[in-house]
Design an enzyme around this catalytic site. Structure first.
Site, short mmCIF file in Angstrom:
data_model
loop_
_atom_site.label_atom_id
_atom_site.label_comp_id
_atom_site.label_asym_id
_atom_site.label_seq_id
_atom_site.Cartn_x
_atom_site.Cartn_y
_atom_site.Cartn_z
N SER A 330 -16.97 -10.20 25.10
CA SER A 330 -17.45 -8.99 25.78
C SER A 330 -17.17 -8.99 27.28
O SER A 330 -17.43 -7.97 27.94
CB SER A 330 -18.95 -8.83 25.54
N ASP A 369 -21.99 -3.77 15.36
CA ASP A 369 -22.44 -4.07 16.71
C ASP A 369 -23.28 -5.34 16.65
O ASP A 369 -23.84 -5.68 15.59
CB ASP A 369 -23.28 -2.91 17.25
N HIS A 375 -27.82 0.77 19.60
CA HIS A 375 -28.46 0.93 20.90
C HIS A 375 -28.88 2.37 21.18
O HIS A 375 -29.29 2.69 22.30
CB HIS A 375 -27.51 0.47 22.02
N CYS A 388 -22.62 -2.88 24.51
CA CYS A 388 -22.54 -2.16 23.23
C CYS A 388 -21.13 -2.28 22.63
O CYS A 388 -20.16 -1.73 23.17
CB CYS A 388 -22.89 -0.69 23.46
#
Length: 628
Positions: A330, A369, A375, A388
């Protein structure tokens, strides 16, 4: 009947005698003339040549090895130095019984098994007539004992030498590298470069790290002494001397205290950390953990120590910061956000409703996710703060892999940074053309989805991640990462930007604000930066090591340590006026929020506040409630 008596012909005998005498004298005269001509040729015509040969037999040229340059950090802390000591060296060709001689030497000087193993290893690699060390760094008592018995050991010499020492051992091993004995391949390469003369008498050369990259600077210039010797080969007097020039000292950009803090902050974890000054590209800390003791390699590492290093499951010889290639996870999301803004695929206000998964049009496959249930409503700002996945699955699909590669490549992904170290790898920024060439397969839409969150084929080094983070912190202006601040005798180095991405200031500001919110309440790294007195902008990341099948859930407790996820954290601080940018990779560390971010906090606290931390221990690390 009477026989007729013949009288001698004296006249004829005299004639033949004179004829023989004439030819004899002529032959002798010819030989004399040849001898005189030869003497004239040697003593008159060839006088200069033989005078030179005679002089060279009388004059012995001895190389004088220069002192190697010292390496210090930016504050003058010595990282690599020289010290004088004695070594016991053998020339095997001059020793009738090598084993018996070593056994006798052992009665005077302690010879350990590792000394013998190293000696045998050097024997297998040696050049003819090369002296080999049996024992190095002898004590004063050992020197005295052997010197008194020196006459008993032909072919054995007691030599005074300068030894290289790395006082910080593992802490700087992958940064400094080490020197080692020159091998034949290196001699051949020096000869090709016209440098062989400068290495006459030299036994050591830089093998890795700074020692290798700056070898020509650190080595210096070899000097020579012309010594007159007698018929027995003993020195009579020195005729001439050309003094050697010591190698130049290097001042690095590294902060040794910060380096020590960073190493300690890792505790029991393996991994890498690179910290950079965004405004100059100066590398402030460079960690690859675990390291090794570079002092072991100087005179040839013994086989037992080599096996321990080479066969360790922790791979201490691997320079993780420079050559370790990992999925970036990420940590790619801030750069993906900038990519979306650059191509107009996303606006800051665009939002999605995250159900906790993403499905490609026409597909039933769910790309999950990290948060079960999703989210909720997520715009670009919040997509970075809560990390996210679903947001970036969709963004990557709309962009397509080739547009992603085009923009991310400009940032420096998939490219070498150009740091002053040998052996840097470029990471991997895959494209559709790359996959066809490498795997003879087309690029699938699912490959793009995975690439959107830094998984799949994408790979980056910790050094590369620190570089792109520093570029982001600096508003898209990049400086080449470098480790050397000044070479002795030269002006201090000045840094010039290598490129400017000219990213719109509002785009940079949006991403920076989101990264700052990552370290504040509600962000994935909030726990690690609770109570920080300075603003930090960062991004957590988790990189999968093994693939998880559809429908299965990753359970760290059921996976072996070396197959657990890697933990990433990239950050810069202070967020409003960055003085330091870094990338932390905790190998098999799990979540970036719970493992990598705390390491970064300790480094920031020391660099910005002067606080020395306690090391991070695996047993003390708790999995974050949420976030990667």
């Amino acid at each position: 009947m009477k026989r007729k008596v013949e009288l001698k012909n004296h006249q004829r005998e005299i004639h033949f005698f004179r004829l023989r005498l004439f030819f004899g004298l002529g032959f002798a005269s010819l030989l004399m003339l040849i001898l005189l001509a030869r003497l004239f040729y040697l003593q008159v015509l060839q006088h200069g040549h033989f005078d030179t040969l005679a002089e060279s037999n009388r004059i012995y040229v001895v190389p004088i090895v220069p002192n190697r340059g010292v390496i210090t950090d930016r504050n003058g802390v010595v990282l690599a130095r020289n010290y004088a000591g004695y070594t016991l060296e053998l020339t095997p060709e001059n020793i009738p019984d090598l084993n018996a001689t070593i056994e006798e030497i052992g009665k005077l000087v302690e010879i350990k098994p590792k000394d013998l193993r190293r000696f045998k290893k050097l024997m297998a690699e040696r050049r003819s007539l090369q002296t080999l060390p049996l024992r190095t760094r002898l004590t004063d008592d050992e020197v005295a004992r052997f010197a008194a018995q020196r006459y008993r050991f032909p072919g054995v010499e007691l030599k005074a030498r300068l030894f290289r020492e790395y006082p910080y051992y593992e802490m700087t091993s992958h940064l400094l590298g080490y020197i080692g004995r020159v091998n034949q391949q290196e001699l051949d390469e020096l000869d090709k470069q016209g440098l062989a003369t400068n290495y006459m008498g030299s036994e050591y050369i830089g093998k890795t790290g700074i020692e290798q990259y700056y070898e020509k600077v650190l080595h210096g210039t070899t000097g020579f002494e012309e010594v007159e010797v007698d018929a027995g080969g003993r020195a009579v007097r020195m005729v001439a001397r050309t003094a050697p020039e010591s190698g130049k000292n290097l001042t690095l950009t590294l902060d040794a205290n910060l380096q020590e803090v960073a190493v300690q902050a890792f505790g029991d974890f393996r991994g890498a950390l690179v910290a950079i000054d965004p405004a100059s590209g100066e590398v402030l800390a460079y960690v690859s953990k675990p390291g090794y003791d570079p002092n072991l390699f100087i005179d040839g590492i013994d086989s037992e120590s080599w096996d321990a290093l080479n066969n360790s499951p922790d791979v201490p010889l691997n320079n993780r910061a420079l050559r370790g290639q990992y999925p970036m996870g990420s940590t790619i999301k801030p750069f993906m956000a900038l990519t979306g803004l650059h191509f107009g695929a996303r606006s800051p206000d665009f939002s999605i409703s995250d159900p906790g998964y993403y499905m490609l049009p026409g597909s039933r496959h769910q790309y999950r996710d990290w948060k079960v249930g999703g989210h909720g409503r997520v715009d670009m700002f919040r997509s970075i703060v809560v990390s996210c996945d679903t947001y970036y699955y969709g963004l990557a699909t709309e962009l397509g892999i080739d547009r992603m590669v085009d923009f991310l490549g400009q940032f420096g992904f998939g490219k070498r940074t150009g740091i002053d170290l040998e052996g840097e790898v470029p990471g991997l920024l895959p494209s559709s053309a790359w996959k066809m060439q490498r795997h003879q397969q087309v690029w699938y839409p699912g490959d793009t989805v995975s690439a959107g969150i830094g998984q799949g084929y994408q790979l980056a080094t910790p050094l590369q991640m620190a570089h792109v983070t520093a570029t982001l912190a600096n508003g898209g202006i990049a400086y080449r990462p470098h480790l050397t601040r000044e070479v002795q005798g030269g002006a201090p180095g000045t840094s010039q930007p290598v490129f400017d991405l000219k990213i719109p200031p509002q785009d940079i500001a949006l991403v920076k604000r989101a990264m700052q919110a990552v370290t504040q309440p509600g962000g994935t790294a909030a726990g690690s930066f609770y109570g920080a007195s300075y603003p930090v902008a960062g991004k957590t990341g988790t990189a999968q090591v093994i693939a998880i099948k559809q429908g299965e859930k990753y359970d760290e407790k059921k996976v072996s340590e070396y197959n657990r996820d890697h933990a990433w954290f990239i950050a810069f601080a202070p967020a409003d006026q960055p003085r330091i940018a870094l990338a932390v990779l905790a190998e098999n560390g799990g979540h970036g929020s719970s493992t990598a971010a705390p390491i970064a906090r300790k480094v920031f606290d020391y660099y910005l506040l002067g606080k020395r931390p306690q090391p991070l221990r695996k047993a003390a690390v708790k999995e974050a409630a949420e976030g990667d």
